[in-house]
Enzyme design. Sequence first.
Site, PDB file in Angstrom:
ATOM      1  N   SER A 142      14.145  51.372  50.992  1.00 45.60           N
ATOM      2  CA  SER A 142      13.448  52.362  50.176  1.00 45.60           C
ATOM      3  C   SER A 142      13.292  53.641  50.980  1.00 45.60           C
ATOM      4  O   SER A 142      13.115  53.592  52.209  1.00 45.60           O
ATOM      5  CB  SER A 142      12.056  51.859  49.779  1.00 45.60           C
ATOM      6  OG  SER A 142      11.313  52.913  49.178  1.00 45.60           O
ATOM      7  N   TYR A 156       4.044  48.486  52.145  1.00 49.22           N
ATOM      8  CA  TYR A 156       5.353  48.439  51.478  1.00 49.22           C
ATOM      9  C   TYR A 156       6.379  49.248  52.284  1.00 49.22           C
ATOM     10  O   TYR A 156       7.495  48.780  52.541  1.00 49.22           O
ATOM     11  CB  TYR A 156       5.223  49.010  50.063  1.00 49.22           C
ATOM     12  CG  TYR A 156       6.530  49.223  49.342  1.00 49.22           C
ATOM     13  CD1 TYR A 156       7.213  48.157  48.765  1.00 49.22           C
ATOM     14  CD2 TYR A 156       7.097  50.504  49.241  1.00 49.22           C
ATOM     15  CE1 TYR A 156       8.431  48.358  48.108  1.00 49.22           C
ATOM     16  CE2 TYR A 156       8.299  50.709  48.589  1.00 49.22           C
ATOM     17  CZ  TYR A 156       8.963  49.627  48.019  1.00 49.22           C
ATOM     18  OH  TYR A 156      10.159  49.825  47.380  1.00 49.22           O
TER      19      TYR A 156
HETATM   20  P1  NAP Z   1      11.257  45.896  39.197  1.00 43.63           P
HETATM   21  O1  NAP Z   1      11.740  46.657  38.031  1.00 43.63           O
HETATM   22  O2  NAP Z   1       9.778  45.729  39.416  1.00 43.63           O
HETATM   23  O3  NAP Z   1      11.951  44.450  39.186  1.00 43.63           O
HETATM   24  C1  NAP Z   1      11.650  43.585  40.222  1.00 43.63           C
HETATM   25  C2  NAP Z   1      12.458  42.321  40.076  1.00 43.63           C
HETATM   26  O4  NAP Z   1      12.168  41.503  41.228  1.00 43.63           O
HETATM   27  C3  NAP Z   1      12.085  41.504  38.858  1.00 43.63           C
HETATM   28  O5  NAP Z   1      13.233  40.876  38.361  1.00 43.63           O
HETATM   29  C4  NAP Z   1      11.104  40.474  39.409  1.00 43.63           C
HETATM   30  O6  NAP Z   1      11.127  39.213  38.712  1.00 43.63           O
HETATM   31  C5  NAP Z   1      11.694  40.253  40.793  1.00 43.63           C
HETATM   32  N1  NAP Z   1      10.710  39.722  41.740  1.00 43.63           N
HETATM   33  C6  NAP Z   1       9.499  40.226  42.075  1.00 43.63           C
HETATM   34  N2  NAP Z   1       8.900  39.424  42.964  1.00 43.63           N
HETATM   35  C7  NAP Z   1       9.757  38.392  43.193  1.00 43.63           C
HETATM   36  C8  NAP Z   1       9.695  37.232  43.981  1.00 43.63           C
HETATM   37  N3  NAP Z   1       8.626  36.947  44.738  1.00 43.63           N
HETATM   38  N4  NAP Z   1      10.754  36.383  43.948  1.00 43.63           N
HETATM   39  C9  NAP Z   1      11.841  36.633  43.187  1.00 43.63           C
HETATM   40  N5  NAP Z   1      11.947  37.715  42.397  1.00 43.63           N
HETATM   41  C10 NAP Z   1      10.903  38.584  42.407  1.00 43.63           C
HETATM   42  O7  NAP Z   1      11.809  46.522  40.577  1.00 43.63           O
HETATM   43  P2  NAP Z   1      12.959  47.610  40.851  1.00 43.63           P
HETATM   44  O8  NAP Z   1      12.364  48.951  40.715  1.00 43.63           O
HETATM   45  O9  NAP Z   1      14.189  47.255  40.119  1.00 43.63           O
HETATM   46  O10 NAP Z   1      13.168  47.377  42.417  1.00 43.63           O
HETATM   47  C11 NAP Z   1      14.164  46.567  42.947  1.00 43.63           C
HETATM   48  C12 NAP Z   1      14.214  46.776  44.449  1.00 43.63           C
HETATM   49  O11 NAP Z   1      14.425  48.162  44.728  1.00 43.63           O
HETATM   50  C13 NAP Z   1      12.926  46.379  45.178  1.00 43.63           C
HETATM   51  O12 NAP Z   1      13.238  45.795  46.419  1.00 43.63           O
HETATM   52  C14 NAP Z   1      12.247  47.708  45.393  1.00 43.63           C
HETATM   53  O13 NAP Z   1      11.366  47.689  46.503  1.00 43.63           O
HETATM   54  C15 NAP Z   1      13.429  48.624  45.612  1.00 43.63           C
HETATM   55  N6  NAP Z   1      13.130  50.028  45.351  1.00 43.63           N
HETATM   56  C16 NAP Z   1      12.796  50.458  44.102  1.00 43.63           C
HETATM   57  C17 NAP Z   1      12.505  51.796  43.904  1.00 43.63           C
HETATM   58  C18 NAP Z   1      12.107  52.369  42.560  1.00 43.63           C
HETATM   59  O14 NAP Z   1      11.696  53.538  42.494  1.00 43.63           O
HETATM   60  N7  NAP Z   1      12.203  51.614  41.472  1.00 43.63           N
HETATM   61  C19 NAP Z   1      12.535  52.684  44.985  1.00 43.63           C
HETATM   62  C20 NAP Z   1      12.876  52.211  46.231  1.00 43.63           C
HETATM   63  C21 NAP Z   1      13.177  50.880  46.410  1.00 43.63           C
HETATM   64  P3  NAP Z   1      10.395  39.032  37.271  1.00 43.63           P
HETATM   65  O15 NAP Z   1      11.291  39.777  36.296  1.00 43.63           O
HETATM   66  O16 NAP Z   1      10.397  37.569  37.060  1.00 43.63           O
HETATM   67  O17 NAP Z   1       9.042  39.644  37.392  1.00 43.63           O
END
Ligand code: NAP
Length: 251
Positions: A142, A156
């Site tokens: 991130s 985080y």
């Molecule tokens: P999201 O929309 O919140 O989706 C998160 C996904 O991870 C969901 O499928 C959730 O499962 C799953 N998850 C959460 N906790 C888990 C666990 N303990 N075991 C297995 N699965 C788990 O997140 P996103 O925005 O797509 O982010 C994905 C990645 O990108 C993350 O690592 C995040 O830190 C990183 N990231 C995101 C952003 C951003 O702005 N969105 C920025 C920087 C980095 P459920 O569907 O079952 O809840």
Amino acid sequence: MSGVILVTGGGRGIGADVCRRAAALGYTVLVNYASNQNAADALVEEIRAAGGVAHAKQGDVGSESDILELFAAADELGQLVGLVNNAGVVDVSARVEDMSVDRLTRMFAINVTGSFLCAREAVKRMSTRHGGKGGAIVNLGSAASKLGSANQYVDYAASKGAIDTMTVGLALEVADEGIRVNAVRPGIIDTEIHASGGVPDRVASLTASLPMKRPGSADEVAKAIIWLLSEEASYTTGAILDVSGGRAILP
Ligand code: NAP
């Protein structure tokens, strides 16, 4: 393309678009999710309707036994060729002085230990050292690892700093064993993660401050992940690719 790609947290957000693209390329996709079975099942149905091969598997990457079951499920599907360490969580905004040990333990168990344990299982299956045929790992970092996320979630940001370092170290450890290890470092991406941190309007409120004056989409990150997974990136390892629309591109 053939072989199995495991996407942790593949049911929603960035992971879901990685699953869609990987399946469209011909990979067998194992969609891991934590609790939202409806989202994962709907995604699997969508991929199958488009002619792809996908399966959903519940599992908390904060649990070693769940991870072992997840990889056992992947083994049932065929030869593992790729892991996307995508599952990650934020928490509600807090200063460091107010962070409980429970909060910190959860954050690091899911974002850091979970990524390590999944990488461990993937290396055991893909490394030529263990009789495997090679493969690729892509970690989700991130921009927070460079920004620090003061007054919001330094925990985080630090967990993602660990992902940056793990990416470099593991890449070097397995570089001559047929495995490439890379990371993407997204900026502000329009997914539900911001609402799960208690700030549903975070994307809208930050948009004006972003270099491109817009957030990124999940698919814009997925495209970079798919490239790093693919043979098109055959000489790229240990790379940490900022997919942030210019946010936090300086060290
Ligand atoms: P999201 O929309 O919140 O989706 C998160 C996904 O991870 C969901 O499928 C959730 O499962 C799953 N998850 C959460 N906790 C888990 C666990 N303990 N075991 C297995 N699965 C788990 O997140 P996103 O925005 O797509 O982010 C994905 C990645 O990108 C993350 O690592 C995040 O830190 C990183 N990231 C995101 C952003 C951003 O702005 N969105 C920025 C920087 C980095 P459920 O569907 O079952 O809840």
